[in-house]
Scaffold this motif. Structure first.
Motif, PDB file in Angstrom:
ATOM      1  N   CYS A 125     -15.247  20.950 -41.626  1.00  0.00           N
ATOM      2  CA  CYS A 125     -14.651  19.710 -41.153  1.00  0.00           C
ATOM      3  C   CYS A 125     -14.537  18.721 -42.303  1.00  0.00           C
ATOM      4  O   CYS A 125     -15.436  18.623 -43.153  1.00  0.00           O
ATOM      5  CB  CYS A 125     -15.504  19.118 -40.041  1.00  0.00           C
ATOM      6  SG  CYS A 125     -14.850  17.566 -39.368  1.00  0.00           S
ATOM      7  N   ALA A 150     -21.252  20.807 -40.298  1.00  0.00           N
ATOM      8  CA  ALA A 150     -19.881  21.042 -39.844  1.00  0.00           C
ATOM      9  C   ALA A 150     -19.169  21.972 -40.818  1.00  0.00           C
ATOM     10  O   ALA A 150     -18.121  21.660 -41.383  1.00  0.00           O
ATOM     11  CB  ALA A 150     -19.133  19.721 -39.708  1.00  0.00           C
ATOM     12  N   ASN A 184     -17.531  16.436 -42.778  1.00  0.00           N
ATOM     13  CA  ASN A 184     -18.873  16.960 -43.006  1.00  0.00           C
ATOM     14  C   ASN A 184     -19.608  16.074 -44.018  1.00  0.00           C
ATOM     15  O   ASN A 184     -19.061  15.753 -45.077  1.00  0.00           O
ATOM     16  CB  ASN A 184     -18.803  18.400 -43.520  1.00  0.00           C
ATOM     17  CG  ASN A 184     -20.115  19.136 -43.355  1.00  0.00           C
ATOM     18  OD1 ASN A 184     -20.933  18.813 -42.480  1.00  0.00           O
ATOM     19  ND2 ASN A 184     -20.348  20.138 -44.179  1.00  0.00           N
ATOM     20  N   PHE A 198     -19.808  25.316 -35.970  1.00  0.00           N
ATOM     21  CA  PHE A 198     -19.523  23.978 -35.446  1.00  0.00           C
ATOM     22  C   PHE A 198     -18.214  23.976 -34.664  1.00  0.00           C
ATOM     23  O   PHE A 198     -17.339  24.824 -34.868  1.00  0.00           O
ATOM     24  CB  PHE A 198     -19.461  22.969 -36.602  1.00  0.00           C
ATOM     25  CG  PHE A 198     -18.160  22.994 -37.372  1.00  0.00           C
ATOM     26  CD1 PHE A 198     -17.132  22.106 -37.067  1.00  0.00           C
ATOM     27  CD2 PHE A 198     -17.960  23.905 -38.401  1.00  0.00           C
ATOM     28  CE1 PHE A 198     -15.929  22.133 -37.777  1.00  0.00           C
ATOM     29  CE2 PHE A 198     -16.770  23.932 -39.118  1.00  0.00           C
ATOM     30  CZ  PHE A 198     -15.750  23.041 -38.795  1.00  0.00           C
ATOM     31  N   GLU A 254     -22.217  19.976 -33.873  1.00  0.00           N
ATOM     32  CA  GLU A 254     -22.577  20.317 -35.245  1.00  0.00           C
ATOM     33  C   GLU A 254     -23.647  21.395 -35.268  1.00  0.00           C
ATOM     34  O   GLU A 254     -24.634  21.322 -34.529  1.00  0.00           O
ATOM     35  CB  GLU A 254     -23.101  19.080 -35.972  1.00  0.00           C
ATOM     36  CG  GLU A 254     -23.583  19.356 -37.388  1.00  0.00           C
ATOM     37  CD  GLU A 254     -24.006  18.102 -38.125  1.00  0.00           C
ATOM     38  OE1 GLU A 254     -24.378  18.220 -39.315  1.00  0.00           O
ATOM     39  OE2 GLU A 254     -23.968  17.007 -37.529  1.00  0.00           O
ATOM     40  N   ARG A 296     -15.027  21.325 -33.593  1.00  0.00           N
ATOM     41  CA  ARG A 296     -14.330  20.040 -33.691  1.00  0.00           C
ATOM     42  C   ARG A 296     -13.129  20.088 -32.768  1.00  0.00           C
ATOM     43  O   ARG A 296     -12.161  20.806 -33.015  1.00  0.00           O
ATOM     44  CB  ARG A 296     -13.892  19.786 -35.138  1.00  0.00           C
ATOM     45  CG  ARG A 296     -12.968  18.568 -35.303  1.00  0.00           C
ATOM     46  CD  ARG A 296     -13.704  17.268 -35.006  1.00  0.00           C
ATOM     47  NE  ARG A 296     -12.891  16.100 -35.326  1.00  0.00           N
ATOM     48  CZ  ARG A 296     -12.293  15.336 -34.408  1.00  0.00           C
ATOM     49  NH1 ARG A 296     -12.375  15.645 -33.113  1.00  0.00           N
ATOM     50  NH2 ARG A 296     -11.606  14.265 -34.779  1.00  0.00           N
ATOM     51  N   ASN A 349     -17.508  17.104 -29.885  1.00  0.00           N
ATOM     52  CA  ASN A 349     -17.789  17.944 -31.045  1.00  0.00           C
ATOM     53  C   ASN A 349     -19.236  18.413 -31.022  1.00  0.00           C
ATOM     54  O   ASN A 349     -20.089  17.823 -30.351  1.00  0.00           O
ATOM     55  CB  ASN A 349     -17.535  17.151 -32.335  1.00  0.00           C
ATOM     56  CG  ASN A 349     -16.169  16.500 -32.350  1.00  0.00           C
ATOM     57  OD1 ASN A 349     -15.183  17.131 -32.009  1.00  0.00           O
ATOM     58  ND2 ASN A 349     -16.119  15.234 -32.724  1.00  0.00           N
ATOM     59  N   TRP A 390     -21.476  13.489 -38.642  1.00  0.00           N
ATOM     60  CA  TRP A 390     -21.938  14.784 -39.118  1.00  0.00           C
ATOM     61  C   TRP A 390     -22.940  14.603 -40.271  1.00  0.00           C
ATOM     62  O   TRP A 390     -22.772  13.725 -41.110  1.00  0.00           O
ATOM     63  CB  TRP A 390     -20.786  15.619 -39.665  1.00  0.00           C
ATOM     64  CG  TRP A 390     -19.576  15.807 -38.806  1.00  0.00           C
ATOM     65  CD1 TRP A 390     -18.380  15.169 -38.957  1.00  0.00           C
ATOM     66  CD2 TRP A 390     -19.400  16.705 -37.709  1.00  0.00           C
ATOM     67  NE1 TRP A 390     -17.484  15.612 -38.017  1.00  0.00           N
ATOM     68  CE2 TRP A 390     -18.075  16.564 -37.238  1.00  0.00           C
ATOM     69  CE3 TRP A 390     -20.236  17.622 -37.080  1.00  0.00           C
ATOM     70  CZ2 TRP A 390     -17.568  17.285 -36.171  1.00  0.00           C
ATOM     71  CZ3 TRP A 390     -19.722  18.352 -36.017  1.00  0.00           C
ATOM     72  CH2 TRP A 390     -18.411  18.188 -35.563  1.00  0.00           C
TER      73      TRP A 390
END
Length: 393
Positions: free
Chosen positions: A129, A154, A132, A77, A58, A79, A56, A150
């Protein structure tokens, strides 16, 4: 050219026309490119823009441009549960099937079918996300949680281009009693602790499908980047990010409830999670050093999964006193959906030394950020007012 011969620079250098013409690549994931940084992500991740977590990435919040409303795909971001696949748009197909349809075998649609048969639309959403703010459970509330740590990056606001899922389902034909839709991506199957859990997939109610669910092939006026779902993704406005399945391959419409590990094992707190909460962030680096002045102009953003922001109150003295922030007009208000709200505050005659800045938002449905986020072991939905440390020097 084989898929494994398509390097990161080749993919990222493709124009919109080039992306549309990737006819020679197979519909299979690209092998992890040899590069520094996250091997599962194809786009560049400069340290000034991103915090690289491996699978991932950020968006560094202090890299947010206060003069730009939308989040470009290059800054958004990422994911991933496995790795970003490279797919051929000309060969990609969306299968819609299930006992909730008039014809259980359903239909198979290509991107060209979606573009030609259905009215095109745009929708603006805050894409975020579920985790976040997760690191703030530990740093602000002293609670240990699991998952990618995070901070606040995110998230982004995006204008998606595509078609409404309700239009597609209407043309396919729904049976009385249809109640659930299971969306599945075509990225690699996910293996956790030696157990193959299959492809990333998650169900959502038919009511959401018929309300504002969206099939997107573009973002902010450009084709989707591979890391953000090219050539086709689901977008569920306001809902947690995992619900907006990337690299969408199928939609199963069922008359019975459906589930997956991504709705039971994860992304579940006393039931599957859906709406994102209300959150706020100052457009400042963490522990920013702010040059002293008689008046300091501060800016930030607030957002909610449920509705536009109605009010933001800010504190520059750790919560001892509060004042209303000045809300800026929201661009794209004429589109379906809603993005975040930018705001500003003038800090008068700040004293030199350390300070904590706080921002508390309320949306038009009356949802307001709490002082403490509800704990859960996976660190989902941190929505508490953030205590942002700065120093006036």
């Amino acid at each position: 050219m084989t898929p494994n011969a398509l390097g990161r620079r080749t993919v990222l250098g493709l124009s919109a026309a080039g992306l549309a013409g990737l006819g020679s690549t197979a519909l299979a994931p690209l092998a992890a490119p040899a590069r520094a940084g996250a091997p599962a992500i194809l786009k560049p991740l400069p340290a000034a823009w991103f915090v690289d977590y491996g699978t991932n990435a950020e968006m560094a919040w202090d890299a947010v441009d206060p003069h730009r409303y939308l989040t470009s795909q290059s800054r958004l971001f990422v994911r991933n549960h496995t790795r970003t696949p490279v797919l051929d748009a000309a060969e990609h197909r969306l299968r819609i099937f299930g006992d909730g349809l008039d014809r259980p075998d359903g239909v198979v649609l290509g991107l060209r079918d979606l573009r030609r048969r259905y009215r095109r639309a745009r929708v603006v959403t805050v894409h975020e996300c579920t985790g976040n703010g997760r690191s703030l459970f530990a740093t602000q509330q002293g609670q240990q949680v699991s998952g990618t740590p995070w901070r606040l990056g995110a998230v982004g606001t995006v204008v998606w281009e595509g078609v409404w899922l309700r239009d597609v389902l209407a043309s396919v034909g729904l049976r009385t009693g249809a109640s659930s839709v299971l969306a599945t991506g075509v990225d690699d199957e996910y293996v956790d602790k030696g157990v193959n859990l299959g492809r990333v997939r998650r169900p959502f109610p038919l009511a959401k499908a018929l309300d504002d669910a969206f099939l997107a092939w573009g973002a902010n006026g450009a084709p989707l980047l591979p890391d953000h779902g090219y050539p086709l993704r689901l977008v569920l406005p306001g809902w947690i990010g995992v619900a907006s399945i990337k690299w969408l391959g199928s939609l199963e419409v069922s008359t019975a409830p459906q589930s997956s590990p991504w709705s039971t094992r994860w992304y579940n707190v006393d039931g599957p999670l859906d709406l994102n909460p209300v959150r706020s962030a100052w457009e400042l680096a963490w522990e920013a050093q702010i040059p002293g002045s008689e008046r300091i102009e501060l800016t930030g953003r607030s957002w909610s999964g449920a509705a536009p922001i109605a009010r933001v109150d800010v504190s520059v003295d750790g919560g001892a006193s509060w004042a209303p922030a000045r809300l800026h007009p929201r661009p794209y208000a004429g589109l379906a959906g809603h993005g975040w709200t930018r705001w500003s505050h003038t800090w008068e005659r700040p004293e030199p030394g350390p300070h904590e800045l706080l921002a508390r938002a309320t949306d038009v449905r009356g949802r307001r950020q709490p002082d403490v986020a509800a704990y859960n072991p996976n660190g989902y939905l941190f929505d508490a007012v953030v205590r942002h440390p700065v120093a006036v020097v």
